[in-house]
Scaffold this active site. Structure first.
Site, PDB file in Angstrom:
ATOM      1  N   GLY A 141      -4.081  24.716 -15.850  1.00  0.00           N
ATOM      2  CA  GLY A 141      -5.130  23.747 -15.558  1.00  0.00           C
ATOM      3  C   GLY A 141      -6.014  24.141 -14.400  1.00  0.00           C
ATOM      4  N   ASN A 150       6.261  31.398  -5.215  1.00  0.00           N
ATOM      5  CA  ASN A 150       5.780  30.020  -5.335  1.00  0.00           C
ATOM      6  C   ASN A 150       4.824  29.708  -4.197  1.00  0.00           C
ATOM      7  OD1 ASN A 150       8.152  29.950  -7.092  1.00  0.00           O
ATOM      8  ND2 ASN A 150       7.873  27.743  -7.072  1.00  0.00           N
ATOM      9  N   SER A 201       1.817  15.137 -15.211  1.00  0.00           N
ATOM     10  CA  SER A 201       1.547  14.554 -16.526  1.00  0.00           C
ATOM     11  C   SER A 201       2.229  15.381 -17.603  1.00  0.00           C
ATOM     12  CB  SER A 201       0.038  14.473 -16.796  1.00  0.00           C
ATOM     13  OG  SER A 201      -0.519  15.778 -16.877  1.00  0.00           O
ATOM     14  N   GLY A 202       2.273  14.820 -18.799  1.00  0.00           N
ATOM     15  CA  GLY A 202       2.816  15.532 -19.948  1.00  0.00           C
ATOM     16  C   GLY A 202       1.887  15.365 -21.128  1.00  0.00           C
ATOM     17  N   HIS A 235      10.852  27.030 -19.090  1.00  0.00           N
ATOM     18  CA  HIS A 235      10.171  26.892 -17.807  1.00  0.00           C
ATOM     19  C   HIS A 235       8.673  26.999 -18.046  1.00  0.00           C
ATOM     20  CE1 HIS A 235       9.473  28.384 -13.433  1.00  0.00           C
ATOM     21  NE2 HIS A 235       9.309  27.079 -13.536  1.00  0.00           N
ATOM     22  N   ASP A 236       7.934  26.015 -17.595  1.00  0.00           N
ATOM     23  CA  ASP A 236       6.503  25.987 -17.898  1.00  0.00           C
ATOM     24  C   ASP A 236       5.788  27.240 -17.419  1.00  0.00           C
ATOM     25  OD1 ASP A 236       6.664  25.297 -15.191  1.00  0.00           O
ATOM     26  OD2 ASP A 236       5.736  23.326 -15.437  1.00  0.00           O
ATOM     27  N   THR A 269      -0.177  22.162 -10.215  1.00  0.00           N
ATOM     28  CA  THR A 269       0.460  21.544  -9.053  1.00  0.00           C
ATOM     29  C   THR A 269       1.019  22.622  -8.134  1.00  0.00           C
ATOM     30  OG1 THR A 269       1.023  19.566 -10.334  1.00  0.00           O
ATOM     31  CG2 THR A 269       2.273  19.956  -8.318  1.00  0.00           C
TER      32      THR A 269
END
Length: 486
Positions: A417, A309, A13-14, A248-249, A272
């Site tokens: 999140g 990651n 989502s954004g 980069h988030d 995610t």
């Protein structure tokens, strides 16, 4: 007192978030939220880039309707994916999704040209088949003339011909592409550039020699700029200033970790993906870091994010999607409560064994059978298996990071999140034996906003940024309760 608009685009989502900085504290407000749904055409998986651009325009429009005015606009997204621009400045093909299967087996073909250790020596980046390097090499191998080709310009998709990589004149990673559409400035922001696996974190330049050895076109790369760089005003009204934030988030999220000095902490940017790592001053590119499978990505203030990651809550998202197709609808809160009440350690899985989307419960069951375990028996047990396995993976990665950096980690900061998942946070504390400090949950948008404030001269640097976070958002602490050593 500054006011900034952050667009934070995640894999699912954004959202558009407004941030107001006043008296050393930040208040954030969500203006617009929208889904980010990939598009499958035949065997190929694409991002709906045109749809995402419309949502960015919608967010700007909603802010303008509120009579808001901003001292900066910034965009962050996931890593590795990119758009190719032709001579006319339009996309020559739709940007592929990093989970697209075209990169299957491509790493091995790259290593035939440039050995694995030499690729790592150039870039310090962990080997993941969807890194930009392998996507570009897959495009070169396929010749991608016309595959998924569509001429897209900001504001509209005009179908016409295209010949993919051969027609490209510029490559822009996703946040840089949207910045280009906002301002007309084609620049590559350093944190997102560092995810490509053709960026050198020692020199902070493109690893052009690596591209030359692979017959990839280094001439399509754009000038690199640090986070906080002013790019120009929006070309369309309301002409707000645009900054290359930490594009980069994960870099934006890590910037917003509320740590205060010292080196006895690590972070997990949880969503995610779970990105777990340390913040250090110089990249670690040697035989040990190669063997441990860590990565050196760029952070704010020329810091290096030495991290790993981990698949993250992707597995739970995919199970939820699969169960929904079968008629069983669960919220994430319900799944977390179900996991808390389920039988512990029904099975243990490797979260990183599940890269491609679709049929996740079936894939987990097959993985269990292949590893001599009984698959989880209920949806609740699937959820608990995923969370427990993530916690175990956190411990494994923590031990690797401690070994590599020769330091003892006493606290784990979980942001993003996933920091709202109290069950996973407690599992992480119990499994690792470390205190877990959770929050802020909106770390990515917060970091995006405050890096803009650095660019605008309102904050002096990373320490000032983190001081604002500590004053503005109260974390939740999880102490270890029971040991998982056995």
């Amino acid at each position: 007192m500054g006011q900034y608009l952050a667009f934070d685009l995640g894999a699912e989502s954004g959202r558009a978030m407004a941030g107001r900085l006043s008296d050393g504290q930040l208040a954030v407000d969500e203006i617009h939220r929208f889904p980010n749904t990939p598009v499958r055409e035949g065997d190929a998986l694409y991002w709906d880039t045109e749809g995402l651009w419309r949502e960015i325009e919608r967010g700007i429009g909603l802010a303008a309707e509120r009579k808001l005015s901003f001292d900066g606009v910034g965009i962050d997204t996931w890593g590795v994916d990119y758009g190719l621009l032709g001579a006319d400045g339009a996309l020559v093909e739709k940007p592929r999704h990093y989970r697209d299967a075209r990169t299957n087996g491509v790493m091995e073909k790259v290593f035939e040209r440039v050995p694995r250790g030499e690729v790592f020596g150039y870039t310090g980046i962990q080997f993941m088949q969807f890194n930009t390097l392998y996507q570009l090499y897959a495009a070169r191998l396929a010749g991608e003339g016309g595959l998924g080709a569509a001429r897209l310009s900001k504001g509209g998709g005009l179908p016409a011909g295209g010949d993919g990589l051969a027609a490209a004149r510029q490559l822009l990673n996703m946040p840089d592409l949207f910045n280009y559409w906002l301002t007309g400035a084609a620049r590559s922001e350093a944190t997102i550039a560092s995810t490509t696996q053709f960026f050198n974190p020692v020199t902070m330049t493109w690893a052009t020699e690596l591209l030359t050895r692979l017959d990839l076109p280094g001439g399509i790369l754009c000038p690199i700029v640090p986070p906080g760089t002013f790019l120009g005003n929006m070309t369309a009204a309301p002409h707000w200033p645009v900054y290359a934030t930490a594009g980069h988030d994960t870099a934006s999220a890590v910037a917003a970790v509320p740590a205060q000095g010292g080196d006895n902490w690590c972070y997990i940017s949880s969503g995610t993906w779970s990105l777990m790592g340390l913040e250090i001053d110089r990249p670690v590119i040697d035989a040990q870091s190669l063997a441990l499978g860590v990565t050196n990505e760029v952070g704010v203030g020329r810091k290096i994010r030495l991290l790993k990651n981990i698949a993250g809550l992707w597995l739970l998202q995919e199970c939820r999607r699969a169960w929904s197709l079968e008629g069983a609808e669960y919220s994430y809160g319900q799944l977390t409560r179900m996991a808390a009440e389920a039988r512990p350690f029904a099975a243990v899985i490797d979260p990183d064994a599940f890269l491609e989307p679709g049929e996740m419960p079936r894939k987990i069951a097959e993985h269990c059978r292949q590893t001599g375990q009984e698959p989880p028996a209920t949806h609740a047990e699937y959820a608990r298996t995923i969370l427990e396995s993530l916690a175990l993976r956190y411990r494994q990665v923590l031990e690797r990071l401690e070994k590599l950096a020769n330091r003892k980690i006493e606290a784990i900061h979980i942001v993003g999140g996933g920091s709202r998942n109290a069950v996973l946070n407690q599992m992480a504390a119990d499994c690792t034996g470390r205190v877990v400090i959770a929050g802020p949950s909106e770390a990515t948008a917060i970091g995006n906003i405050l890096v803009q404030a650095i660019g605008a001269g309102e904050l002096g640097g990373l320490e000032d940024l983190r001081a604002v976070v500590r004053r503005s958002f109260a974390p939740v602490t999880f102490e270890p309760v029971e040991t998982w050593d056995q």
